[in-house]
Design a protein around this motif. Structure first.
Motif, short mmCIF file in Angstrom:
data_model
loop_
_atom_site.label_atom_id
_atom_site.label_comp_id
_atom_site.label_asym_id
_atom_site.label_seq_id
_atom_site.Cartn_x
_atom_site.Cartn_y
_atom_site.Cartn_z
N VAL A 1 6.95 -3.96 -7.66
CA VAL A 1 5.81 -3.05 -7.83
C VAL A 1 5.72 -2.66 -9.30
CG1 VAL A 1 5.95 -2.15 -5.49
CG2 VAL A 1 7.24 -1.02 -7.32
N ARG B 1 5.62 -0.36 -12.57
CA ARG B 1 6.30 0.88 -12.96
C ARG B 1 5.78 1.32 -14.33
NH1 ARG B 1 10.61 1.90 -9.70
NH2 ARG B 1 11.40 0.18 -8.41
N ALA C 1 3.14 -5.25 -11.32
CA ALA C 1 3.36 -5.59 -9.91
C ALA C 1 3.18 -7.09 -9.75
CB ALA C 1 2.39 -4.83 -9.03
N ASN D 1 -0.48 -1.09 -9.13
CA ASN D 1 -0.03 -1.45 -7.79
C ASN D 1 -1.18 -1.80 -6.86
OD1 ASN D 1 2.83 -1.28 -8.05
ND2 ASN D 1 2.64 0.97 -8.12
N THR D 2 -2.39 -1.82 -7.37
CA THR D 2 -3.53 -2.28 -6.59
C THR D 2 -4.03 -3.60 -7.14
OG1 THR D 2 -4.21 -0.05 -5.96
CG2 THR D 2 -5.88 -1.77 -5.84
N THR E 1 -3.01 -2.88 -1.96
CA THR E 1 -2.17 -1.94 -2.68
C THR E 1 -0.74 -2.03 -2.14
OG1 THR E 1 -4.02 -0.44 -3.05
CG2 THR E 1 -1.82 0.47 -3.30
N THR F 1 3.43 -0.60 -2.37
CA THR F 1 4.24 0.56 -2.74
C THR F 1 5.73 0.24 -2.80
OG1 THR F 1 4.32 1.24 -0.41
CG2 THR F 1 2.57 2.20 -1.80
#
Length: 462
Positions: free
Chosen positions: A101, A103, A220, A239-240, A251, A253
């Motif tokens: 993901v 960061r 991501a 993250n999308t 998306t 997580t």
């Protein structure tokens, strides 16, 4: 309160007499007032109908768009992966593996009571090598944090309590976080100005004793068709994953080695509701016109038949026919009843949701095209009559308002005329009383004079 003295001499009730005469005189004026009231009521109903037509035109425009029936359901086999479908999405099923993901790059400084240099000068360098020099107002770490955050470098600084020093004074660290996640948002912070950074004499706060890079900014990453020759790696700074498939956003997580199955499917229930709501709105307008055009017949003899507010209104009648034609006429030789839109023998519009759902399942494209054409025709009819500038209903309302204004002018003239007539009658009857009073006085005087003349009796004078 005025004092009214009716016929003191004549004995006539002049107030009532004048009122009766004025009631007769006011008949034409009262007829005009009644007509004005009726037309005002008609205007109010026409304005309300016009507002409904404008609302219907707006809804019909939306219904006639290519995405009007683009409702979808989404699902994912993993709670760490969510799917969002837009109006331009297409039914999709796929398996995705989330490798990592995104960061946000995070750095903390060494603990200190205040900033080591005065004045505090820092340089922020982004991933592209661009540098911004920042000067704080004081050595207070709160002031340094404010200066960094407000520098526009895409970094937010926060003061964090870090214990106490050897002397017992409270110490603090600066936590610096990139405003955006991803590798492209990585940064470095130096203690020193641009010149010091250029010559290599400025210290990097993350590599200084006590400082650290807490999180390295990363993108991501997921894989489609993992384990096959067609395996494809997709990277996103956030993250999308926007438009991972046409009209579909995914998306993530959390990372997972297990593939997550995502599904986008047409939502037949939502599509049926969309069409049903639209048909119900058209049916409501038609029903309103029908009720307003129906005369009420008395139950027994001697009653009065009451006409509907739209009875005999050719504009409203033509509007009703235009809407009925827009909904009921065939589309490319096919009846709208094939998709559940039909009129009964009483002219009432209805919608069969089961029939529409069946037609949608059998021929989704053809069903949508037919509904789109019907909505476009409704939009045309609604706009033609309900346009707030030159719609036929608007023109009709303006004409009625002009008539009401004209009636108001006539009533005002009648009011002046009646006031003058009333004043004339009051003067006439007041003059009558005066004349009668004078005649009465003359009569009394003559009677007294005659009574005072010598009387004769048996030919003699006494």
């Amino acid at each position: 309160m005025g004092l009214s003295l009716d016929g003191l001499v004549s004995g006539l009730d002049t107030t009532a007499l004048i009122k009766s005469l004025m009631d007769v005189e006011a008949i034409p004026r009262n007829l005009l007032a009644a007509k004005q009231t009726d037309k005002s009521s008609i205007i109010s109903q026409l304005q309300s109908l016009n507002a409904s037509m404008q609302s219907l035109a707006d809804q019909a425009k939306k219904a006639a768009s290519a995405t009007a029936l683009s409702q979808f359901t989404t699902s994912s086999s993993s709670p760490a992966v969510t799917v969002t479908a837009g109006p331009d999405a297409t039914p999709t099923t796929a398996a995705v593996v989330v490798d990592q993901v995104a960061r946000a790059h995070t750095v903390v400084t060494a603990a200190s009571v205040v900033w080591p240099e005065a004045p505090p000068v820092l340089t922020i360098e982004n991933a592209a090598g661009e540098r911004i020099e920042v000067t704080a107002e004081s050595t207070s770490l709160q002031d340094v944090a404010r200066a960094v955050t407000g520098a526009g470098a895409g970094v937010t600084a926060t003061v964090v309590r870090a214990g106490t020093d050897a002397g017992g004074a409270p110490t603090y660290r600066l936590q610096l976080i990139a405003d955006e996640a991803g590798q492209a948002a990585r940064f470095r912070v130096y203690r020193g100005d641009l010149g010091a950074v250029a010559t290599g004499t400025a210290a990097d706060v993350a590599t200084a004793p006590g400082g650290a890079v807490v999180t390295i900014g990363s993108d991501a990453q997921l894989r489609l068709w993992a384990g096959t020759d067609a395996e494809q790696v997709v990277i996103s700074s956030g993250n999308t994953f926007t438009a991972l498939f046409p009209g579909v956003d995914v998306t993530v997580t959390a990372a997972s080695a297990e593939p997550a199955t995502i599904t986008v499917a047409a939502d037949a229930t939502a599509r049926t509701k969309t069409v049903g709501d639209f048909v119900a709105q058209v049916a409501s307008v038609l029903s309103r016109i029908d009720k307003g055009s129906t005369a009420t017949v008395p139950d027994g003899s001697g009653g009065t038949t009451r006409l509907g507010v739209f009875t005999g209104d050719s504009t409203v009648r033509a509007l009703r026919q235009a809407l009925a034609d827009a909904v009921g006429h065939p589309v490319d030789g096919k009846s709208p009843s094939m998709i559940g839109i039909s009129f009964d023998r009483y002219g009432v519009l209805s919608f069969d949701s089961e029939r529409f759902a069946a037609a949608l399942a059998q021929d989704p494209d053809g069903t949508q095209e037919m509904f789109t054409e019907i909505a476009a025709r409704v939009q045309d009819a609604s706009t033609r009559y309900g346009d707030k500038y030159d719609g036929l209903l608007t023109t009709r309302i303006v004409g009625q308002q002009n008539e009401v204004a004209s009636l108001g002018d006539q009533i005002s003239r009648w009011d002046v005329r009646l006031e003058q007539r009333k004043a004339s009658l009051q003067r006439t009857y007041a003059h009558l009383e005066t004349m009668l009073s004078q005649l009465q006085s003359q009569s009394s005087y003559l009677a007294s004079q005659l009574a005072s003349l010598p009387s004769t009796k048996n030919g003699s004078t006494s």
